[in-house]
Design an enzyme around this catalytic site. Structure first.
Site, PDB file in Angstrom:
ATOM      1  N   TRP A   1      21.529  12.955 -24.343  1.00 61.57           N
ATOM      2  CA  TRP A   1      22.435  11.803 -24.267  1.00 61.57           C
ATOM      3  C   TRP A   1      22.809  11.309 -25.657  1.00 61.57           C
ATOM      4  O   TRP A   1      23.938  10.876 -25.883  1.00 61.57           O
ATOM      5  CB  TRP A   1      21.801  10.711 -23.407  1.00 61.57           C
ATOM      6  CG  TRP A   1      21.519  11.213 -22.030  1.00 61.57           C
ATOM      7  CD1 TRP A   1      20.297  11.466 -21.476  1.00 61.57           C
ATOM      8  CD2 TRP A   1      22.481  11.599 -21.039  1.00 61.57           C
ATOM      9  NE1 TRP A   1      20.442  11.971 -20.210  1.00 61.57           N
ATOM     10  CE2 TRP A   1      21.771  12.063 -19.925  1.00 61.57           C
ATOM     11  CE3 TRP A   1      23.874  11.588 -21.006  1.00 61.57           C
ATOM     12  CZ2 TRP A   1      22.404  12.509 -18.761  1.00 61.57           C
ATOM     13  CZ3 TRP A   1      24.512  12.037 -19.852  1.00 61.57           C
ATOM     14  CH2 TRP A   1      23.780  12.488 -18.751  1.00 61.57           C
TER      15      TRP A   1
ATOM     16  N   ASP B   1      21.408   2.635 -27.140  1.00 62.16           N
ATOM     17  CA  ASP B   1      21.534   2.991 -25.733  1.00 62.16           C
ATOM     18  C   ASP B   1      20.151   2.835 -25.108  1.00 62.16           C
ATOM     19  O   ASP B   1      19.246   3.606 -25.395  1.00 62.16           O
ATOM     20  CB  ASP B   1      22.029   4.439 -25.610  1.00 62.16           C
ATOM     21  CG  ASP B   1      22.050   4.938 -24.175  1.00 62.16           C
ATOM     22  OD1 ASP B   1      21.690   4.184 -23.251  1.00 62.16           O
ATOM     23  OD2 ASP B   1      22.418   6.117 -23.977  1.00 62.16           O
TER      24      ASP B   1
ATOM     25  N   LYS C   1      18.583   3.043 -13.728  1.00 58.56           N
ATOM     26  CA  LYS C   1      17.197   3.394 -14.045  1.00 58.56           C
ATOM     27  C   LYS C   1      16.256   2.243 -13.671  1.00 58.56           C
ATOM     28  O   LYS C   1      15.336   2.402 -12.890  1.00 58.56           O
ATOM     29  CB  LYS C   1      17.046   3.710 -15.536  1.00 58.56           C
ATOM     30  CG  LYS C   1      18.070   4.681 -16.082  1.00 58.56           C
ATOM     31  CD  LYS C   1      17.906   6.088 -15.541  1.00 58.56           C
ATOM     32  CE  LYS C   1      18.856   7.052 -16.232  1.00 58.56           C
ATOM     33  NZ  LYS C   1      18.758   8.419 -15.719  1.00 58.56           N
TER      34      LYS C   1
END
Length: 353
Positions: free
Chosen positions: A101, A168, A192
């Site tokens: 990511w 992030d 999440k």
């Protein structure tokens, strides 16, 4: 049979939250209308949005001078929005490459300007967090990814920098205490620790915006969304509502400090078994192990069929490792009870026996 959901995301949510959310889909606030069919401009939903934002501010002690947004597009869109809103024309940004990511984030930013990759752990399949790297003084911002779901690593200490600090936090937001004042921009996909897929939390320092010298498309402009209270276009009403319920659940539990202690206990239980049991080995370097995503492999791949039968029979779901790592990944987000961790530990011990 009770299912023990170790999915990396969309992930487990509190049962009480799921019950309240399902009721709201049928009849929201006694209106005899569904949550997902009322106007997002109605006072009932405006109150939901306000409550969600206020809970974020309360749980994370967000200082004055920051805006809290609920947007769409996931962290993947934030990869681009970050650069649009912070990278100056002919500017430069610094990125820490700690996983898939993080690599995707810097790929998007490269579309708009020069990107300096200050350090990378790609050389060892991202199984560690780089240390002792230098952040250039002339960059517009520094970007990092706090927790790497695929590889099971987590930043334990964030670097100090004179440039803007962007993070992030998609897979560990609300799992441990953070000092928001040290960051200029935090973003996190909801799926999440906060709610279902479909909304993205953004916490941005107001004073950093509007300084790039570039024209920003409306949907990608944080200031536009701030001015419209996260309702520049129709917001994702259901994900925002479920996020509000989850944040209220967390507050009732005792807040972030309380869940951090629980998360540490859960991770310690599972990592202790990985280190004790000769049939398993951890993937991530010990000092960089994630409290959210526990990655591990079998010492002998010949045991795979037997172990898979054991954990399937125990009602365990979602622990297959990412294809780039193999092995197993147990995602133990906030809503995962320690009893489910024990079921997995028992399965590992059953293989040993």
């Amino acid at each position: 049979m009770k299912k023990h959901n170790f999915s990396a995301g969309p992930c487990i949510l509190p049962q009480d939250v799921l019950k309240k959310a399902s009721e709201a889909v049928l009849n929201f606030n006694g209106l005899d209308l569904s949550l997902i069919e009322i106007s997002h401009r109605s006072k009932e939903f405006v109150e939901v949005m306000e409550n969600a934002r206020n809970l974020v501010k309360e749980l994370l002690n967000v200082p004055n001078g920051y805006s809290v947004l609920f947007l769409q597009g996931g962290a993947s869109l934030e990869f681009l929005m970050t650069a649009y809103n912070l990278l100056k024309v002919d500017g430069k940004a610094a990125y820490l490459d700690t996983g898939a990511w993080a690599a995707k984030a810097l790929k998007e930013a490269k579309l708009l300007g020069e990107i300096d990759v200050v350090a990378s752990s790609k050389d060892k399949t991202y199984n560690y967090i780089p240390k002792n790297y230098a952040i250039p003084a002339d960059v517009d911002y520094f970007h990092c990814t706090s927790n790497n779901t695929i590889y099971g690593t987590q930043i334990k200490e964030f670097p100090k920098t004179d440039s803007l600090l962007v993070c992030d936090m998609s897979s560990d937001i609300f799992s441990k205490q953070i000092d928001v004042s040290k960051f200029d921009l935090i973003y996190a996909g909801a799926q999440k620790n906060m709610g279902p897929a479909g909304t993205t939390l953004v916490i941005v320092k107001d004073s950093i915006l509007g300084k790039t010298g570039r024209k920003i498309p409306s949907m990608l402009d944080y200031q536009v969304h701030i001015n419209k209270d996260s309702m520049f276009n129709t917001p994702p009403v259901f994900p925002v509502y479920v996020s509000m319920l989850t944040l209220q659940w967390l507050k009732d539990l005792g807040g972030v400090a309380a869940i951090e202690k629980i998360n540490e206990e859960k991770a310690a239980l599972l990592y202790a078994e990985i280190d004790r049991n000769p049939l398993f080995k951890g993937f991530a370097e010990v000092e960089d192990r994630s409290l959210m995503n526990v990655t591990f492999n079998l010492t002998n791949e010949e045991d795979k069929e037997a172990f898979d039968k054991i954990w399937n029979a125990a009602g365990i779901s979602g622990i297959k490792g990412h294809r780039s790592v193999g092995g197993y990944r147990a995602s133990i987000y906030n809503a995962m009870p320690i009893e489910s961790i024990q079921v997995l530990v028992n399965a590992m011990q059953q293989l040993e026996k």
